[in-house]
Design a protein around this motif. Structure first.
Motif, PDB file in Angstrom:
ATOM      1  N   LYS A 147     -66.822  27.785 105.309  1.00  0.00           N
ATOM      2  CA  LYS A 147     -67.786  28.823 105.661  1.00  0.00           C
ATOM      3  C   LYS A 147     -67.135  30.103 106.176  1.00  0.00           C
ATOM      4  O   LYS A 147     -67.845  31.036 106.570  1.00  0.00           O
ATOM      5  N   GLY A 148     -65.822  30.127 106.181  1.00  0.00           N
ATOM      6  CA  GLY A 148     -65.110  31.323 106.600  1.00  0.00           C
ATOM      7  C   GLY A 148     -64.908  31.464 108.093  1.00  0.00           C
ATOM      8  O   GLY A 148     -64.437  32.515 108.539  1.00  0.00           O
ATOM      9  N   TYR A 149     -65.226  30.430 108.853  1.00  0.00           N
ATOM     10  CA  TYR A 149     -65.084  30.515 110.305  1.00  0.00           C
ATOM     11  C   TYR A 149     -63.622  30.537 110.752  1.00  0.00           C
ATOM     12  O   TYR A 149     -63.307  31.098 111.805  1.00  0.00           O
ATOM     13  N   THR A 150     -62.756  29.917 109.960  1.00  0.00           N
ATOM     14  CA  THR A 150     -61.352  29.801 110.319  1.00  0.00           C
ATOM     15  C   THR A 150     -60.481  30.332 109.195  1.00  0.00           C
ATOM     16  O   THR A 150     -60.686  29.987 108.032  1.00  0.00           O
ATOM     17  N   THR A 151     -59.528  31.171 109.548  1.00  0.00           N
ATOM     18  CA  THR A 151     -58.491  31.585 108.614  1.00  0.00           C
ATOM     19  C   THR A 151     -57.133  31.272 109.222  1.00  0.00           C
ATOM     20  O   THR A 151     -56.983  31.242 110.452  1.00  0.00           O
ATOM     21  N   TYR A 152     -56.151  31.054 108.373  1.00  0.00           N
ATOM     22  CA  TYR A 152     -54.814  30.737 108.847  1.00  0.00           C
ATOM     23  C   TYR A 152     -53.814  31.245 107.824  1.00  0.00           C
ATOM     24  O   TYR A 152     -54.115  31.333 106.633  1.00  0.00           O
ATOM     25  N   TYR A 153     -52.614  31.588 108.293  1.00  0.00           N
ATOM     26  CA  TYR A 153     -51.680  32.334 107.474  1.00  0.00           C
ATOM     27  C   TYR A 153     -50.246  31.858 107.651  1.00  0.00           C
ATOM     28  O   TYR A 153     -49.872  31.330 108.700  1.00  0.00           O
ATOM     29  N   ALA A 154     -49.459  32.093 106.626  1.00  0.00           N
ATOM     30  CA  ALA A 154     -48.016  31.989 106.767  1.00  0.00           C
ATOM     31  C   ALA A 154     -47.523  33.099 107.685  1.00  0.00           C
ATOM     32  O   ALA A 154     -48.157  34.150 107.809  1.00  0.00           O
ATOM     33  N   ASP A 155     -46.377  32.865 108.316  1.00  0.00           N
ATOM     34  CA  ASP A 155     -45.823  33.876 109.212  1.00  0.00           C
ATOM     35  C   ASP A 155     -45.601  35.207 108.496  1.00  0.00           C
ATOM     36  O   ASP A 155     -45.766  36.273 109.095  1.00  0.00           O
ATOM     37  N   SER A 156     -45.243  35.150 107.235  1.00  0.00           N
ATOM     38  CA  SER A 156     -44.976  36.362 106.477  1.00  0.00           C
ATOM     39  C   SER A 156     -46.220  37.214 106.258  1.00  0.00           C
ATOM     40  O   SER A 156     -46.112  38.410 105.977  1.00  0.00           O
ATOM     41  N   ALA A 157     -47.389  36.602 106.390  1.00  0.00           N
ATOM     42  CA  ALA A 157     -48.647  37.297 106.135  1.00  0.00           C
ATOM     43  C   ALA A 157     -49.364  37.747 107.398  1.00  0.00           C
ATOM     44  O   ALA A 157     -50.200  38.662 107.341  1.00  0.00           O
ATOM     45  N   LYS A 158     -49.067  37.129 108.517  1.00  0.00           N
ATOM     46  CA  LYS A 158     -49.774  37.424 109.758  1.00  0.00           C
ATOM     47  C   LYS A 158     -49.652  38.897 110.130  1.00  0.00           C
ATOM     48  O   LYS A 158     -48.580  39.466 110.105  1.00  0.00           O
ATOM     49  N   GLY A 159     -50.794  39.481 110.473  1.00  0.00           N
ATOM     50  CA  GLY A 159     -50.817  40.876 110.884  1.00  0.00           C
ATOM     51  C   GLY A 159     -50.923  41.862 109.750  1.00  0.00           C
ATOM     52  O   GLY A 159     -51.189  43.046 109.996  1.00  0.00           O
ATOM     53  N   ARG A 160     -50.713  41.421 108.515  1.00  0.00           N
ATOM     54  CA  ARG A 160     -50.786  42.304 107.362  1.00  0.00           C
ATOM     55  C   ARG A 160     -51.856  41.895 106.354  1.00  0.00           C
ATOM     56  O   ARG A 160     -52.457  42.756 105.719  1.00  0.00           O
ATOM     57  N   PHE A 161     -52.050  40.598 106.203  1.00  0.00           N
ATOM     58  CA  PHE A 161     -52.987  40.078 105.204  1.00  0.00           C
ATOM     59  C   PHE A 161     -54.210  39.483 105.889  1.00  0.00           C
ATOM     60  O   PHE A 161     -54.102  38.892 106.968  1.00  0.00           O
ATOM     61  N   THR A 162     -55.357  39.614 105.241  1.00  0.00           N
ATOM     62  CA  THR A 162     -56.600  39.058 105.754  1.00  0.00           C
ATOM     63  C   THR A 162     -57.354  38.370 104.627  1.00  0.00           C
ATOM     64  O   THR A 162     -57.584  38.968 103.575  1.00  0.00           O
ATOM     65  N   ILE A 163     -57.735  37.129 104.859  1.00  0.00           N
ATOM     66  CA  ILE A 163     -58.530  36.379 103.895  1.00  0.00           C
ATOM     67  C   ILE A 163     -59.986  36.369 104.339  1.00  0.00           C
ATOM     68  O   ILE A 163     -60.285  36.200 105.523  1.00  0.00           O
ATOM     69  N   SER A 164     -60.873  36.549 103.391  1.00  0.00           N
ATOM     70  CA  SER A 164     -62.300  36.451 103.657  1.00  0.00           C
ATOM     71  C   SER A 164     -62.975  35.806 102.458  1.00  0.00           C
ATOM     72  O   SER A 164     -62.354  35.611 101.415  1.00  0.00           O
ATOM     73  N   ARG A 165     -64.244  35.460 102.619  1.00  0.00           N
ATOM     74  CA  ARG A 165     -64.970  34.899 101.489  1.00  0.00           C
ATOM     75  C   ARG A 165     -66.426  35.303 101.552  1.00  0.00           C
ATOM     76  O   ARG A 165     -66.990  35.533 102.626  1.00  0.00           O
ATOM     77  N   ASP A 166     -67.027  35.374 100.391  1.00  0.00           N
ATOM     78  CA  ASP A 166     -68.445  35.645 100.244  1.00  0.00           C
ATOM     79  C   ASP A 166     -68.996  34.519  99.385  1.00  0.00           C
ATOM     80  O   ASP A 166     -68.909  34.560  98.162  1.00  0.00           O
ATOM     81  N   ASN A 167     -69.543  33.509 100.037  1.00  0.00           N
ATOM     82  CA  ASN A 167     -69.989  32.333  99.303  1.00  0.00           C
ATOM     83  C   ASN A 167     -71.179  32.621  98.394  1.00  0.00           C
ATOM     84  O   ASN A 167     -71.371  31.939  97.384  1.00  0.00           O
ATOM     85  N   ALA A 168     -71.970  33.629  98.733  1.00  0.00           N
ATOM     86  CA  ALA A 168     -73.073  34.014  97.866  1.00  0.00           C
ATOM     87  C   ALA A 168     -72.580  34.538  96.528  1.00  0.00           C
ATOM     88  O   ALA A 168     -73.286  34.461  95.524  1.00  0.00           O
TER      89      ALA A 168
END
Length: 124
Positions: free
Chosen positions: A54-75
């Motif tokens: 449902k998009g409540y939790t995101t998690y990242y590799a160290d190389s991505a933290k602070g630069r990349f953002t994951i989101s989703r639109d289930n609709a």
């Protein structure tokens, strides 16, 4: 059969941004943990980040933290990867995939239904 299609890659200068999209077929998209991975020439496929159903939790590799953002639109059955401050080492083919066991996994073998990938090239 789950079908995933990545798009949004391209050529960008160092420091630029891209937003990748992963469009999914199927009627149970919102039930899955989804992940983004990348594979550079001569290297193994590596985890970038993931997102809970449902998009409540995101998690990242160290190389991505602070630069990349994951989101989703289930609709829209779509997962996004917003990439900012891109660096040459981010150059790779980027893939999205579905977690097979609905866990917040980081390993390639925990995912399936890989898309075809989209090329991201960051020029120096």
């Amino acid at each position: 059969q789950v079908h995933l299609v990545e798009s949004g890659g391209g050529l960008v200068q160092t420091g630029g941004s891209l937003r990748l999209s992963c469009a999914a077929s199927g009627r149970t998209f919102s039930s899955y943990v989804m992940g983004w991975f990348r594979q550079a020439p001569g290297k193994e496929r590596e985890f970038v980040g993931g997102i809970s159903p449902k998009g409540y939790t995101t998690y990242y590799a160290d190389s991505a933290k602070g630069r990349f953002t994951i989101s989703r639109d289930n609709a829209k059955n779509t997962v996004y990867l917003q990439m900012n401050n891109l660096q040459p080492e981010d150059t790779a083919v980027y893939y999205c995939a579905r977690n097979t066991n609905n866990i917040l996994g980081r390993e390639v073998d925990e995912y399936d239904n890989w898309g075809q990938g989209t090329q991201v090239t960051v020029s120096s």
